[in-house]
Write an enzyme that holds these catalytic residues in place. Sequence first.
Site, PDB file in Angstrom:
ATOM      1  CG  PHE A  98      -9.001  36.144  -0.892  1.00 53.26           C
ATOM      2  CD1 PHE A  98      -7.977  35.417  -1.453  1.00 53.26           C
ATOM      3  CD2 PHE A  98      -9.904  35.492  -0.068  1.00 53.26           C
ATOM      4  CE1 PHE A  98      -7.841  34.059  -1.198  1.00 53.26           C
ATOM      5  CE2 PHE A  98      -9.784  34.133   0.187  1.00 53.26           C
ATOM      6  CZ  PHE A  98      -8.745  33.416  -0.380  1.00 53.26           C
ATOM      7  CE  LYS A  99      -4.706  32.513   1.576  1.00 54.12           C
ATOM      8  NZ  LYS A  99      -4.565  32.643   0.114  1.00 54.12           N
ATOM      9  CG  ASP A 100      -5.304  41.671   3.900  1.00 59.31           C
ATOM     10  OD1 ASP A 100      -4.541  41.157   4.732  1.00 59.31           O
ATOM     11  OD2 ASP A 100      -4.910  42.350   2.935  1.00 59.31           O
TER      12      ASP A 100
END
Length: 471
Positions: A116-118
């Site tokens: 999810f860090k993208d």
Amino acid sequence: MIQSPVKYISTRGACAPQSFADAVLTGLAPDGGLFVPENIPSFSADEIASWRGLSYEELAFQVMSPFVEGDIPAAALKKIISAAYSDFRHRAIAPLVQSGHNEWVLELFHGPTLAFKDFALQVLGHWLDYLLEQRQQKVVIMGATSGDTGSAAIEGCRRCKNIDIFILHPHQRVSEVQRRQMTTVVGSNIHNIAVEGNFDDCQNMVKASFGDQSFLPEGRQLVAVNSINWARIMAQIVYYFWAALSVGAPQRPVSFSVPTGNFGDIFAGYLAKKMGLPIERLVIATNANDILHRCISGNDHSKKDLIHSLSPSMDIMVSSNFERLLFDLYQRDGESIQHLMDTFSSTGKFELDKAALDNARGLFASYRVDDEQTLKTIRDEYEVSEYLLDPHSAIGLAAGRACRVNAANPMICLATAHPAKFPDAVRQAGYPHNPALPEHMAGLFDKEERFAVQPNDLAAVQKFIAANISA
Ligand SMILES: *Cc1c(COP(=O)(O)O)cnc(C)c1O
């Protein structure tokens, strides 16, 4: 909606309000606190309802524009958002998969590095590019990673010509997939440093370097890409609106369960609620590193030794973004926060006063999921529906189920990583082979790796950085 541009203030209360650009380019506030918006923009139920037909990108524009007004014009923001999500491998960007009665998994792992860090780092890269171009300035990104942040930051910033990026990881202590996702990205401005030490050593070097930046060439400054950077939190607010709208908000309230480490992701959910999204409950899902669960359930915010779990991206002793919530729990009184933080650094613990604790318990539920329950959740879910969870996502789902209060309202569990990133845990749960990487990453194991091994020594690492910064 509130109009004038949002300014950013520090949780420690001792610095002047800053613009979005300054908050993003600094990272930590000069008084040691974290930046938060001075006023939180809010939207009416009608306004939120009118967004139901929007694409993810269009919704992102609605949610984020009040936060960047004054620094990024609308047309530029639209371009940035569309570029940021163009590398995602799903038309919905953040698809929902039903996992039970009124229960959903929000898949946040379709970005370029499968976590999810993208969502935040893709936009952050473009924001920095835009702001640095405007200011004709060059900066240096220095970050430490135990896994997901490093690769997402490299992917997000690799095309930015005004940024040199140095990511420290503990030599031979990150998973092979995670390492290769960082070290196979080609670019003259990208530098991976394998430190002969552990993750804490890496992080301490980064902290020390931010504290004294004199090793950098004249005119350069460090920019933080970890979740203390306000821009990361902001970009994550969007998918709470997105998911809630998809299952019937604002006409009905929804709950979220969030696998939590540094409290960045779930803090974005809290902000979504403050902005007008009817969120019934936010479930803090922790692994055995459970400082937040102990704090909410028993008012025990005390530092304990790190436990290496099957969900390494949530292995933390202290959650850095919790300070942002504390600031609100203490009526935005910076002095109280400074006091709590001083107590914490001298004694390793603090207690919340009753009003703050009650307030926190009204907003959040919490639940701890150990490795055994994580494996069981992966196994059960696969047996029942052939849906394969990664260990972090499994913690979110298990906690969401445990903290369910109202079956009439949807529970949305955040899936923060793709199972192929954590093959060992998935196999330990009984899955018969390594889960396949998505097709576009299939060549990962054949690509050439580039990284520099450096001793566990601050001066050596700083010398390496200084020598490799572009002209
Ligand atoms: C970073 C990360 C988390 C924790 O997110 P926080 O914002 O630190 O709470 C959870 N799962 C995965 C896969 C991550 O990479």
